[in-house]
Design a protein around this motif. Structure first.
Motif, mmCIF file in Angstrom:
data_model
loop_
_atom_site.group_PDB
_atom_site.id
_atom_site.type_symbol
_atom_site.label_atom_id
_atom_site.label_comp_id
_atom_site.label_asym_id
_atom_site.label_seq_id
_atom_site.Cartn_x
_atom_site.Cartn_y
_atom_site.Cartn_z
ATOM 1 N N LYS A 122 22.874 104.091 31.549
ATOM 2 C CA LYS A 122 23.056 104.355 30.644
ATOM 3 C C LYS A 122 24.702 103.592 30.224
ATOM 4 O O LYS A 122 25.353 103.064 28.798
ATOM 5 C CB LYS A 122 23.655 105.669 29.917
ATOM 6 N N LEU A 123 25.808 103.656 30.484
ATOM 7 C CA LEU A 123 26.857 103.030 31.061
ATOM 8 C C LEU A 123 26.607 101.144 31.295
ATOM 9 O O LEU A 123 27.961 101.246 30.396
ATOM 10 C CB LEU A 123 27.683 103.253 32.257
ATOM 11 N N ALA A 124 25.876 100.826 31.534
ATOM 12 C CA ALA A 124 25.589 99.660 31.521
ATOM 13 C C ALA A 124 24.871 98.947 29.962
ATOM 14 O O ALA A 124 25.502 98.407 29.317
ATOM 15 C CB ALA A 124 24.596 98.932 32.388
ATOM 16 N N THR A 125 23.725 100.273 29.725
ATOM 17 C CA THR A 125 23.498 100.286 28.151
ATOM 18 C C THR A 125 25.331 100.376 26.863
ATOM 19 O O THR A 125 24.667 98.823 26.126
ATOM 20 C CB THR A 125 22.276 101.207 27.975
ATOM 21 N N VAL A 126 25.588 101.233 27.217
ATOM 22 C CA VAL A 126 26.534 101.108 26.787
ATOM 23 C C VAL A 126 27.595 99.988 26.368
ATOM 24 O O VAL A 126 28.948 99.271 25.633
ATOM 25 C CB VAL A 126 27.508 102.892 26.517
ATOM 26 N N ALA A 127 28.000 99.299 27.452
ATOM 27 C CA ALA A 127 28.768 97.982 27.731
ATOM 28 C C ALA A 127 28.247 96.813 27.587
ATOM 29 O O ALA A 127 29.264 95.986 27.327
ATOM 30 C CB ALA A 127 29.005 97.812 29.951
ATOM 31 N N VAL A 128 26.935 96.974 26.886
ATOM 32 C CA VAL A 128 26.066 95.582 26.619
ATOM 33 C C VAL A 128 27.091 95.304 25.047
ATOM 34 O O VAL A 128 27.281 94.315 25.106
ATOM 35 C CB VAL A 128 24.913 95.620 26.618
ATOM 36 N N PRO A 129 27.103 96.297 24.672
ATOM 37 C CA PRO A 129 27.997 95.259 23.273
ATOM 38 C C PRO A 129 29.208 95.306 23.124
ATOM 39 O O PRO A 129 29.441 94.161 22.312
ATOM 40 C CB PRO A 129 27.245 97.153 22.386
ATOM 41 N N PHE A 130 29.863 96.416 24.543
ATOM 42 C CA PHE A 130 31.229 95.394 24.593
ATOM 43 C C PHE A 130 31.275 93.921 24.556
ATOM 44 O O PHE A 130 31.988 92.937 24.501
ATOM 45 C CB PHE A 130 32.129 96.339 25.066
ATOM 46 N N THR A 131 30.758 93.731 25.698
ATOM 47 C CA THR A 131 30.590 92.844 26.151
ATOM 48 C C THR A 131 30.110 90.977 25.021
ATOM 49 O O THR A 131 30.788 90.398 24.683
ATOM 50 C CB THR A 131 30.060 92.205 27.505
ATOM 51 N N PHE A 132 29.280 92.262 23.996
ATOM 52 C CA PHE A 132 29.079 90.951 22.725
ATOM 53 C C PHE A 132 30.115 91.446 21.911
ATOM 54 O O PHE A 132 30.222 89.914 21.722
ATOM 55 C CB PHE A 132 27.493 91.605 22.531
ATOM 56 N N LYS A 133 30.790 91.926 22.023
ATOM 57 C CA LYS A 133 31.734 91.846 21.448
ATOM 58 C C LYS A 133 32.821 91.000 21.916
ATOM 59 O O LYS A 133 34.205 90.049 20.707
ATOM 60 C CB LYS A 133 32.451 93.245 20.979
ATOM 61 N N GLY A 134 33.179 91.030 22.644
ATOM 62 C CA GLY A 134 34.339 90.427 23.841
ATOM 63 C C GLY A 134 34.109 89.049 23.353
ATOM 64 O O GLY A 134 34.756 87.928 23.032
ATOM 65 N N ALA A 135 32.761 88.256 23.570
ATOM 66 C CA ALA A 135 32.605 87.218 23.327
ATOM 67 C C ALA A 135 32.196 86.763 21.609
ATOM 68 O O ALA A 135 32.822 85.658 21.590
ATOM 69 C CB ALA A 135 30.582 86.857 24.303
ATOM 70 N N VAL A 136 32.162 87.874 20.801
ATOM 71 C CA VAL A 136 32.385 87.053 19.329
ATOM 72 C C VAL A 136 33.607 86.638 19.295
ATOM 73 O O VAL A 136 33.578 85.986 18.421
ATOM 74 C CB VAL A 136 31.223 88.810 18.883
ATOM 75 N N ASP A 137 34.850 88.035 19.743
ATOM 76 C CA ASP A 137 35.983 87.605 18.958
ATOM 77 C C ASP A 137 36.573 86.656 19.847
ATOM 78 O O ASP A 137 37.314 86.167 19.755
ATOM 79 C CB ASP A 137 36.845 89.080 20.083
ATOM 80 N N ALA A 138 36.043 86.223 20.648
ATOM 81 C CA ALA A 138 36.254 85.297 22.477
ATOM 82 C C ALA A 138 36.081 83.563 20.617
ATOM 83 O O ALA A 138 37.333 83.205 20.695
ATOM 84 C CB ALA A 138 36.130 84.978 22.895
ATOM 85 N N LEU A 139 34.990 83.117 21.009
ATOM 86 C CA LEU A 139 34.622 82.877 19.647
ATOM 87 C C LEU A 139 35.007 82.156 18.768
ATOM 88 O O LEU A 139 35.588 81.701 17.933
ATOM 89 C CB LEU A 139 32.553 83.123 19.867
ATOM 90 N N THR A 140 35.422 83.291 17.874
ATOM 91 C CA THR A 140 36.313 83.707 16.645
ATOM 92 C C THR A 140 37.896 83.214 17.022
ATOM 93 O O THR A 140 38.186 83.642 15.658
ATOM 94 C CB THR A 140 35.517 84.849 15.615
ATOM 95 N N GLY A 141 38.144 83.164 17.809
ATOM 96 C CA GLY A 141 39.966 83.339 17.826
ATOM 97 C C GLY A 141 40.477 85.077 17.464
ATOM 98 O O GLY A 141 41.215 85.128 16.941
ATOM 99 N N GLN A 142 39.845 86.142 17.520
ATOM 100 C CA GLN A 142 39.873 87.337 17.198
ATOM 101 C C GLN A 142 39.820 88.504 18.397
ATOM 102 O O GLN A 142 39.020 88.294 19.629
ATOM 103 C CB GLN A 142 39.413 88.251 15.948
ATOM 104 N N GLY A 143 40.967 89.156 18.594
ATOM 105 C CA GLY A 143 41.404 90.602 19.246
ATOM 106 C C GLY A 143 41.507 89.843 20.611
ATOM 107 O O GLY A 143 42.081 90.580 21.824
ATOM 108 N N SER A 144 42.724 88.674 20.925
ATOM 109 C CA SER A 144 43.136 88.210 22.166
ATOM 110 C C SER A 144 43.816 87.127 21.687
ATOM 111 O O SER A 144 43.968 86.768 20.918
ATOM 112 C CB SER A 144 41.957 86.983 23.029
ATOM 113 N N ALA A 145 45.166 86.582 22.300
ATOM 114 C CA ALA A 145 45.965 85.203 22.080
ATOM 115 C C ALA A 145 45.241 84.324 21.814
ATOM 116 O O ALA A 145 44.963 83.809 23.152
ATOM 117 C CB ALA A 145 47.811 85.922 23.082
ATOM 118 N N PRO A 146 46.035 83.289 21.526
ATOM 119 C CA PRO A 146 45.297 82.125 21.333
ATOM 120 C C PRO A 146 45.494 81.183 22.922
ATOM 121 O O PRO A 146 46.336 81.484 23.429
ATOM 122 C CB PRO A 146 46.475 81.031 20.133
#
Length: 638
Positions: free
Chosen positions: A46-70
């Motif tokens: 279940k921890l892995a299940t909850v972690a899946v959306p976090f990795t998805f969010k991180g990938a999307v933010d990285a692709l859109t340039g959000q959530g981290s330094a350029p």
């Protein structure tokens, strides 16, 4: 008073409490560790299940340039491996980890679940044998086997649904609520909790409605199936009365009810699925709407929006099973409570704490002022006193319902006497162990029921450790070895269900061989030849005389011709001994025994006379018919 069992929280909790010793067996540390590891894997999955959306969010933010330094344009290596691709790979790995941990949990827990099924099934099966004959006469055997079967399935269902479906869903909802509170705020937690509460409430209402419809559909299906089988089994009768159309209409009426119920069932399923989808979609739209507003306000990222969607979609699948889970748990709770009710029923006949094995020195039987009643208002035996001396044969006769067969059941201690006592070699049978008592008595019943196995298996049942040679010697003494040797498979011949492949005489000989192999000091013959024809009866009687030689023998007799050589004959009438003596003495008295003897002789003579008439009618004419006088001269002239 019998309780109505429902699948409310109390019933489910009560069932889980009673089931827990089988899931957590105190004598099996290996299974306890499996429970611990399965629980750890559950939370890991279940921890892995909850972690899946976090990795998805991180990938999307990285692709859109959000959530981290350029990242610098020339620093392409960092951009490739530290951001979108790495997070995408992490997303895939989390999904693999989630699936692997879930399957490991199921595999780890399978042995625990099936061991619980096995232990509880064996305990119930064993307890059914401990319950009294009264219990088994009151219950249908088919019903008991269904209780056992449904109970086994119910354990598996409850373990699978509660441990592997319901509990993981609760854990997942709690983890998602915690993540939403940490990542967002309390409004998201409230939205998801309201959604889950409404979803479960609607599922409960709709499923209760569907259960009643499903019950009507099953009843209609059973009714249609019963009518079809009944009509086909009575095929000839239907033809005799040209009732084909009537039978078809009768079957069609049942199928019409089944059709209506089936349509209602499918319609209600559609309503359930649609309602669940609507409730969940409102919750999904509410959380995503709040997140979309946050993206516009700059407080959330596009990755947050994707994460909310992924979390809610992941939650939908286990929630979607809740209707089925509730229905299955409810039925399983009812089934397993029925099994537990049987387990909680105390055995009527139990060994005393200080009971000792029966010590058979000679094998005499004595009834001392024995009284017995199946029901207090209807006494069966009233102060019966008699003795079967060592090595002698005593017969008990009497009209139907006099209490003859009750005496055999009391000797085997299927019931305890209401008053008085029964002694074997001076020992009250209530003071000895049931196993030792029954081991000392051999029984040849009126209706021999055999196991659906081989002849060898059924004879060896008398003494399981006997050798093949001993089994075959017992068959020879019972005068059945010639029949066995003529069979294509010999002693490995299958006797069929309840021994129906054998004739009545053959079954009785198997029962006699079984008793010979047991070699008991006491022999009990309960109307062992009453269901046989006269010729077979004489053959079986010879075998019975052989097996009863030098044994203490009690004969419950219906045909008086079989007990004329008994050392003493006891005549029972209405639970009381009215006459006793030898065959000759009782005939001289001219009482009840003499009356029964005369009636049976008259009936036997009538049967023999009818048999002779039938034989004469079918036999070829031994003498030619007399020649008419007016034809004689012509015949002579010719």
């Amino acid at each position: 008073m019998k309780r109505d069992v429902t699948a409310d929280g109390g019933a489910l909790l009560r069932t889980l409490v009673r089931l827990w010793p089988y899931i957590w067996p105190s004598d099996r540390r290996d299974l306890q560790w499996r429970v611990v590891w399965a629980t750890a894997l559950l939370f890991g999955a279940k921890l892995a299940t909850v972690a899946v959306p976090f990795t998805f969010k991180g990938a999307v933010d990285a692709l859109t340039g959000q959530g981290s330094a350029p990242v610098a344009a020339n620093d392409w290596l960092v951009w490739v491996f530290a951001a979108p691709i790495a997070l995408t790979l992490a997303y895939g790995m989390m999904r693999i980890l989630m699936a692997v941990l879930t399957q490991l949990r199921d595999g780890m827990f399978a042995k625990v679940a099936m061991h619980a099924v096995r232990r509880l099934a064996i305990r119930t099966f064993e307890h059914m044998h401990e319950l009294s004959l009264r219990f088994h006469l009151e219950r249908k055997t088919g019903g008991l086997t269904r209780v056992l079967e449904r109970g086994r399935n119910a354990i598996e269902t409850i373990v699978r649904m509660v441990i592997l479906q319901l509990l993981p869903t609760v854990v997942e909802v709690a983890l998602i609520a915690a993540v939403l509170f940490y990542q967002f705020d309390w409004r998201y937690v409230l939205a998801i909790l309201v959604t889950v509460a409404l979803y479960m409430w609607f599922t409960y209402i709709a499923t209760e409605w569907r259960i009643s419809i499903r019950r009507r559909m099953n009843d209609s299906d059973n009714d249609a199936n019963t009518k079809a089988i009944d009509s086909l089994l009575n095929y000839e009768t239907v033809k005799y009365f040209t009732a084909e159309k009537r039978e078809t209409k009768r079957y069609d009426r049942s199928m019409e009810r089944y059709e209506r119920a089936s349509v209602s069932s499918y319609t209600s399923l559609a309503v359930l699925n649609a309602g669940q989808a609507v409730v969940f979609t409102f919750g999904l739209a509410a959380t995503m709407g709040m997140c979309a507003y946050g993206v516009r306000q700059g407080t959330n990222t596009v990755g947050d929006f994707v994460m909310i969607n992924a979390m809610m979609i992941q939650l939908y699948q286990p929630l979607n099973f809740m209707g089925m889970v509730y229905r299955e748990i409810k039925q399983a709770t009812i089934d397993i409570e029925t099994m537990f009710n049987i387990l909680s029923r105390p055995a009527e006949i139990v060994d005393r704490p200080d009971a000792k094995p029966l010590s058979v020195r000679a094998g005499s039987i004595r009834f001392e002022n024995v009284g017995f009643a199946y029901e207090p208002a209807r006494p069966i035996l009233k102060g019966v006193t008699f003795e079967v001396p060592v090595g002698k044969t005593v017969a008990i006769v009497g009209p139907s319902g006099a209490g003859k067969s009750t005496i055999s059941r009391l000797i085997f201690r299927f019931y305890d006497v209401t008053s008085g006592r029964i002694l074997i070699d001076g020992q009250d049978i209530r003071d000895v162990t049931q196993t030792s008592l029954r081991a000392a008595i051999g029984m040849v019943p009126q209706d021999t029921v055999l196991f659906n196995d081989t002849i060898r298996y059924n004879i060896r049942y008398g003494r399981w450790e006997a050798t093949d040679a001993e089994v075959e010697e017992a068959a020879r003494l019972a005068q059945i070895d010639n029949f066995i040797k003529m069979s294509p498979h010999g002693y490995e011949t299958e006797v069929g269900e309840r021994g129906l492949k054998l004739s009545g005489g053959e079954k009785q000989r198997v029962a006699i061989a079984r008793t010979i192999l047991k070699a008991p000091p006491i022999l009990l013959l309960d109307e062992a030849t009453s269901a046989l024809d006269s010729h077979t009866e004489r053959e079986i009687q010879d075998a019975l005389e052989l097996v009863s030689h030098d044994r203490t023998t009690l004969v419950i007799a219906h045909r008086l011709s079989t007990i004329v050589g008994a050392d003493e004959i006891i005549v029972l009438d209405n639970g009381v001994i009215v006459e006793r003596g030898t065959h000759h003495q009782l005939l001289l008295k001219g009482g009840l025994y003499a009356s029964m003897w005369n009636r049976q002789r008259e009936a036997q003579e009538a049967r023999e006379k009818l048999a002779r008439v039938a034989e004469d009618a079918t036999a070829p004419n031994r003498n030619p018919p007399p020649v008419e006088d007016d034809l004689a001269p012509a015949t002579a002239a010719e």
